[in-house]
Design a protein around this motif. Structure first.
Motif, PDB file in Angstrom:
ATOM      1  N   PHE A 145     -24.489  10.708  87.281  1.00  0.00           N
ATOM      2  CA  PHE A 145     -24.332  10.423  88.640  1.00  0.00           C
ATOM      3  C   PHE A 145     -25.515  10.001  89.519  1.00  0.00           C
ATOM      4  CE2 PHE A 145     -25.043  15.113  88.268  1.00  0.00           C
ATOM      5  CZ  PHE A 145     -25.858  15.378  89.085  1.00  0.00           C
ATOM      6  N   ILE A 146     -26.684  10.312  88.910  1.00  0.00           N
ATOM      7  CA  ILE A 146     -27.924   9.973  89.848  1.00  0.00           C
ATOM      8  C   ILE A 146     -27.995   8.725  89.760  1.00  0.00           C
ATOM      9  CG2 ILE A 146     -30.591  10.153  89.455  1.00  0.00           C
ATOM     10  CD1 ILE A 146     -30.364  12.732  88.419  1.00  0.00           C
ATOM     11  N   ASP A 147     -27.732   7.929  88.780  1.00  0.00           N
ATOM     12  CA  ASP A 147     -27.527   6.330  88.768  1.00  0.00           C
ATOM     13  C   ASP A 147     -26.673   5.797  89.592  1.00  0.00           C
ATOM     14  OD1 ASP A 147     -29.500   5.051  86.890  1.00  0.00           O
ATOM     15  OD2 ASP A 147     -28.988   6.508  85.423  1.00  0.00           O
ATOM     16  N   MET A 148     -25.432   6.471  89.663  1.00  0.00           N
ATOM     17  CA  MET A 148     -24.404   6.228  90.485  1.00  0.00           C
ATOM     18  C   MET A 148     -24.632   6.378  91.974  1.00  0.00           C
ATOM     19  SD  MET A 148     -21.161   8.269  88.510  1.00  0.00           S
ATOM     20  CE  MET A 148     -20.954   8.033  87.033  1.00  0.00           C
ATOM     21  N   ILE A 149     -25.418   7.268  92.285  1.00  0.00           N
ATOM     22  CA  ILE A 149     -26.091   7.616  93.650  1.00  0.00           C
ATOM     23  C   ILE A 149     -26.663   6.343  94.178  1.00  0.00           C
ATOM     24  CG2 ILE A 149     -27.383   8.879  95.165  1.00  0.00           C
ATOM     25  CD1 ILE A 149     -26.511  11.314  93.607  1.00  0.00           C
ATOM     26  N   PHE A 150     -27.957   5.915  93.252  1.00  0.00           N
ATOM     27  CA  PHE A 150     -28.962   4.934  93.631  1.00  0.00           C
ATOM     28  C   PHE A 150     -28.495   3.706  93.203  1.00  0.00           C
ATOM     29  CE2 PHE A 150     -31.247   8.955  93.231  1.00  0.00           C
ATOM     30  CZ  PHE A 150     -31.825   8.987  94.625  1.00  0.00           C
ATOM     31  N   VAL A 201     -25.709  12.284  79.886  1.00  0.00           N
ATOM     32  CA  VAL A 201     -26.160  10.944  79.444  1.00  0.00           C
ATOM     33  C   VAL A 201     -25.759  10.944  77.624  1.00  0.00           C
ATOM     34  CG1 VAL A 201     -28.158   9.784  78.536  1.00  0.00           C
ATOM     35  CG2 VAL A 201     -28.134  10.585  80.714  1.00  0.00           C
ATOM     36  N   THR A 202     -25.223   9.797  77.381  1.00  0.00           N
ATOM     37  CA  THR A 202     -24.747  10.095  75.867  1.00  0.00           C
ATOM     38  C   THR A 202     -25.332   8.796  75.403  1.00  0.00           C
ATOM     39  OG1 THR A 202     -22.762   8.451  76.678  1.00  0.00           O
ATOM     40  CG2 THR A 202     -22.518  10.796  76.598  1.00  0.00           C
ATOM     41  N   PRO A 203     -25.167   8.583  73.914  1.00  0.00           N
ATOM     42  CA  PRO A 203     -25.729   7.463  73.321  1.00  0.00           C
ATOM     43  C   PRO A 203     -25.306   6.067  73.904  1.00  0.00           C
ATOM     44  CG  PRO A 203     -25.195   9.157  71.674  1.00  0.00           C
ATOM     45  CD  PRO A 203     -24.697   9.494  73.014  1.00  0.00           C
ATOM     46  N   GLN A 204     -23.934   5.941  74.130  1.00  0.00           N
ATOM     47  CA  GLN A 204     -23.406   4.522  74.659  1.00  0.00           C
ATOM     48  C   GLN A 204     -24.120   4.550  76.109  1.00  0.00           C
ATOM     49  OE1 GLN A 204     -19.509   4.673  76.254  1.00  0.00           O
ATOM     50  NE2 GLN A 204     -19.091   2.689  75.787  1.00  0.00           N
ATOM     51  N   TYR A 205     -24.402   5.318  76.927  1.00  0.00           N
ATOM     52  CA  TYR A 205     -24.768   5.103  78.149  1.00  0.00           C
ATOM     53  C   TYR A 205     -26.404   4.655  77.915  1.00  0.00           C
ATOM     54  CZ  TYR A 205     -26.906   6.594  82.589  1.00  0.00           C
ATOM     55  OH  TYR A 205     -27.711   6.773  83.884  1.00  0.00           O
ATOM     56  N   HIS A 206     -27.091   5.420  77.278  1.00  0.00           N
ATOM     57  CA  HIS A 206     -28.584   4.910  77.218  1.00  0.00           C
ATOM     58  C   HIS A 206     -28.803   3.843  76.225  1.00  0.00           C
ATOM     59  CE1 HIS A 206     -32.727   6.054  77.906  1.00  0.00           C
ATOM     60  NE2 HIS A 206     -32.983   5.845  76.519  1.00  0.00           N
ATOM     61  N   HIS A 207     -27.705   3.327  75.117  1.00  0.00           N
ATOM     62  CA  HIS A 207     -28.071   2.369  74.631  1.00  0.00           C
ATOM     63  C   HIS A 207     -28.077   0.942  75.563  1.00  0.00           C
ATOM     64  CE1 HIS A 207     -27.536   3.565  70.220  1.00  0.00           C
ATOM     65  NE2 HIS A 207     -27.847   4.667  70.928  1.00  0.00           N
ATOM     66  N   TRP A 208     -27.255   1.051  76.415  1.00  0.00           N
ATOM     67  CA  TRP A 208     -27.064  -0.040  77.422  1.00  0.00           C
ATOM     68  C   TRP A 208     -28.433  -0.116  78.272  1.00  0.00           C
ATOM     69  CZ3 TRP A 208     -24.201  -4.076  77.516  1.00  0.00           C
ATOM     70  CH2 TRP A 208     -22.976  -4.033  77.003  1.00  0.00           C
ATOM     71  N   HIS A 209     -29.057   1.079  78.153  1.00  0.00           N
ATOM     72  CA  HIS A 209     -30.402   0.924  78.958  1.00  0.00           C
ATOM     73  C   HIS A 209     -31.248   0.107  78.107  1.00  0.00           C
ATOM     74  CE1 HIS A 209     -33.850   2.035  81.526  1.00  0.00           C
ATOM     75  NE2 HIS A 209     -34.534   2.412  80.299  1.00  0.00           N
ATOM     76  N   HIS A 210     -31.135   0.215  76.865  1.00  0.00           N
ATOM     77  CA  HIS A 210     -31.982  -0.596  76.144  1.00  0.00           C
ATOM     78  C   HIS A 210     -31.669  -1.937  75.612  1.00  0.00           C
ATOM     79  CE1 HIS A 210     -35.251   2.349  74.567  1.00  0.00           C
ATOM     80  NE2 HIS A 210     -34.331   3.372  75.103  1.00  0.00           N
ATOM     81  N   SER A 211     -30.416  -2.316  76.123  1.00  0.00           N
ATOM     82  CA  SER A 211     -29.672  -3.528  75.718  1.00  0.00           C
ATOM     83  C   SER A 211     -30.660  -4.736  76.227  1.00  0.00           C
ATOM     84  CB  SER A 211     -28.578  -3.795  76.599  1.00  0.00           C
ATOM     85  OG  SER A 211     -28.013  -4.893  76.212  1.00  0.00           O
ATOM     86  N   ASP A 212     -30.676  -5.966  75.180  1.00  0.00           N
ATOM     87  CA  ASP A 212     -31.564  -7.035  75.672  1.00  0.00           C
ATOM     88  C   ASP A 212     -30.649  -8.095  76.520  1.00  0.00           C
ATOM     89  OD1 ASP A 212     -29.731  -7.888  73.758  1.00  0.00           O
ATOM     90  OD2 ASP A 212     -31.420  -8.645  72.415  1.00  0.00           O
ATOM     91  N   ASN A 213     -29.356  -7.502  76.851  1.00  0.00           N
ATOM     92  CA  ASN A 213     -28.406  -8.452  77.533  1.00  0.00           C
ATOM     93  C   ASN A 213     -28.951  -8.283  79.123  1.00  0.00           C
ATOM     94  OD1 ASN A 213     -26.267  -9.379  79.527  1.00  0.00           O
ATOM     95  ND2 ASN A 213     -24.908  -8.728  77.949  1.00  0.00           N
ATOM     96  N   PRO A 214     -29.087  -9.460  79.685  1.00  0.00           N
ATOM     97  CA  PRO A 214     -29.880  -9.367  80.983  1.00  0.00           C
ATOM     98  C   PRO A 214     -29.033  -8.722  82.185  1.00  0.00           C
ATOM     99  CG  PRO A 214     -30.167 -11.534  80.094  1.00  0.00           C
ATOM    100  CD  PRO A 214     -29.077 -10.860  79.131  1.00  0.00           C
ATOM    101  N   LYS A 215     -27.603  -8.765  82.043  1.00  0.00           N
ATOM    102  CA  LYS A 215     -26.729  -7.834  83.066  1.00  0.00           C
ATOM    103  C   LYS A 215     -27.096  -6.541  82.962  1.00  0.00           C
ATOM    104  CE  LYS A 215     -22.738  -9.166  81.002  1.00  0.00           C
ATOM    105  NZ  LYS A 215     -21.482  -9.405  80.815  1.00  0.00           N
ATOM    106  N   TYR A 233     -30.073  -5.111  82.456  1.00  0.00           N
ATOM    107  CA  TYR A 233     -31.522  -4.733  82.749  1.00  0.00           C
ATOM    108  C   TYR A 233     -31.700  -3.978  84.002  1.00  0.00           C
ATOM    109  CZ  TYR A 233     -33.190  -8.716  80.043  1.00  0.00           C
ATOM    110  OH  TYR A 233     -33.493  -9.413  78.675  1.00  0.00           O
ATOM    111  N   ASP A 234     -32.663  -2.921  83.879  1.00  0.00           N
ATOM    112  CA  ASP A 234     -33.132  -1.997  84.854  1.00  0.00           C
ATOM    113  C   ASP A 234     -31.782  -1.100  85.391  1.00  0.00           C
ATOM    114  OD1 ASP A 234     -35.535  -2.837  84.754  1.00  0.00           O
ATOM    115  OD2 ASP A 234     -35.262  -4.587  86.210  1.00  0.00           O
ATOM    116  N   LYS A 235     -31.043  -0.723  84.383  1.00  0.00           N
ATOM    117  CA  LYS A 235     -29.966   0.222  84.731  1.00  0.00           C
ATOM    118  C   LYS A 235     -30.008   1.266  83.794  1.00  0.00           C
ATOM    119  CE  LYS A 235     -27.810  -3.118  87.250  1.00  0.00           C
ATOM    120  NZ  LYS A 235     -27.753  -3.011  88.771  1.00  0.00           N
ATOM    121  N   ASN A 236     -29.046   2.329  84.203  1.00  0.00           N
ATOM    122  CA  ASN A 236     -29.020   3.513  83.618  1.00  0.00           C
ATOM    123  C   ASN A 236     -30.353   4.452  83.399  1.00  0.00           C
ATOM    124  OD1 ASN A 236     -26.446   3.003  83.616  1.00  0.00           O
ATOM    125  ND2 ASN A 236     -26.149   2.600  81.454  1.00  0.00           N
TER     126      ASN A 236
END
Length: 378
Positions: free
Chosen positions: A324-329, A298-312, A314-317
């Motif tokens: 790869f856990i997110d990739m699996i699910f 997990v990197t800053p870019q990856y987790h910043h998308w988790h905090h994004s207010d862009n609806p696309k 939402y509920d990711k990462n």
């Protein structure tokens, strides 16, 4: 995200802030030395080396003095240098009068001042320069509108580390202590250090992923987790903004596999260090390119998308350590080299301040994330 308060090199403010910060740290360590039974964490006492602690405090004091001197030279306002000088003098006075040979009486509850000082010092040494010289959001000031609230969260969660630990461990230990885990734990402990550490990170991440997922999907739990997502200025302090209820539940979920597997003490302490470091790194404001490593950790870019207010997004990462856990699910979100334009809860009006945010989830439900989507996406 423009902020005209961003610090500039050469004005003496940065050195002034650093001198005061380091002086407070050194004074805090001396206070810990005076009252170790109250202000030091029991689990950490055995690994402290008195000589290393002594010379570390001295090094921090010298750095504080150097930055105070620079601030006196560069800054038109001398108050930061003056404050740090007073704190340095108080630290030296108290340090020279420190009694020797005093025993430590174990108390059932202690205040983790030592853990707070160590973590904030190490995190500041690593991440403040990174965010100062390699920021992703160039105009985001270190002293944005939310930094005081995030600092309070950081302080409270560290001072209450033992209390949180007791709350987290008590139900887990009582549920699983008599189910015959000795043989299984001996097998786990026989695994070499590196693969055992990976197992510890992986199984704890699976449990944290699950709890994190439900905190997003169950409306009542989202009330509490929304506190963490309310920040619009992600930086190394922002990860500490977590409601007490959210913090306890997620840590309890992570502790379940740690306790059941009974990892070795070396693996456990390494796990704690990695978790603490990665939590700060994931929220930090840095443009460092991690390349292919972003698919492994997990990197800053990856987790910043988790905090994004862009609806696309939402509920990711949801993962804490391994994407790869997110990739699996099926909850993995990646926009290549792109970063979210903004973070937070969109147009939701969320209260500011630690006390108000603590009470808010109990009395009111923040606007659902789905309500922020465009009408065509609902």
């Amino acid at each position: 995200m423009t902020d005209n308060k961003r610090l500039k090199i050469g004005e003496g403010k940065i050195s002034g802030y650093l001198s005061v910060f380091l002086a407070i740290i050194s004074l805090g360590f001396v206070i810990c030395a005076y009252f170790p039974d109250t202000f030091t964490t029991k689990d950490f006492r055995d690994i402290y080396n008195p000589q290393i602690v002594k010379w570390s405090i001295l090094a921090v004091l010298i750095l504080s003095f150097v930055f105070a001197f620079i601030s006196f030279i560069l800054s038109k306002k001398k108050h930061y240098g003056f404050i740090s000088t007073v704190l340095i003098a108080a630290t030296i006075f108290l340090g020279t009068a420190l009694p020797e040979g005093s025993g430590i009486q174990d108390q059932s509850v202690t205040i983790g001042l030592d853990w707070l000082l160590i973590d904030v010092l190490v995190s500041a040494i690593v991440f403040i320069p990174i965010e100062l010289f390699l920021p992703k959001r160039l105009n985001q000031s270190k002293f944005h509108d939310e930094w005081r609230t995030d600092l309070v969260y950081f302080i409270v969660s560290h001072l209450l580390i033992q209390i949180i630990g007791v709350i987290v461990q008590f139900p887990v230990v009582n549920m699983f202590k008599n189910i015959g885990l000795e043989g299984f734990q001996a097998t786990i402990q026989s695994i070499p250090f590196i693969p055992q550490l990976f197992v510890a990170l992986f199984v704890s991440d699976l449990f944290q992923y699950t709890s994190h997922y439900f905190f997003h999907k169950i409306p009542y739990l989202w009330r509490f987790h929304a506190v963490h997502h309310s920040t619009k200025h992600l930086d190394w302090l922002a990860g500490s903004r977590t409601h007490f209820f959210d913090l306890v539940v997620v840590r309890a979920m992570a502790f379940i596999p740690i306790y059941i597997c009974g990892f070795s003490s070396s693996v456990f302490f390494t796990y704690i260090v990695i978790v603490s470091f990665q939590a700060v790194l994931a929220h930090s404001n840095t443009r460092i390119n991690f390349g292919f490593l972003k698919y492994l950790f997990v990197t800053p870019q990856y987790h910043h998308w988790h905090h994004s207010d862009n609806p696309k997004a939402y509920d990711k990462n949801f993962a804490i350590h391994f994407p790869f856990i997110d990739m699996i699910f099926g909850t993995y979100y990646d926009e290549g080299d792109a970063w979210p334009e903004s973070t937070g809860l969109g147009d939701v009006k969320y209260p500011k301040g630690f006390a108000k945010q603590f009470v808010y989830p109990f009395v009111k439900n923040p606007q659902e994330k789905q309500d922020l989507k465009d009408p065509s996406e609902r």
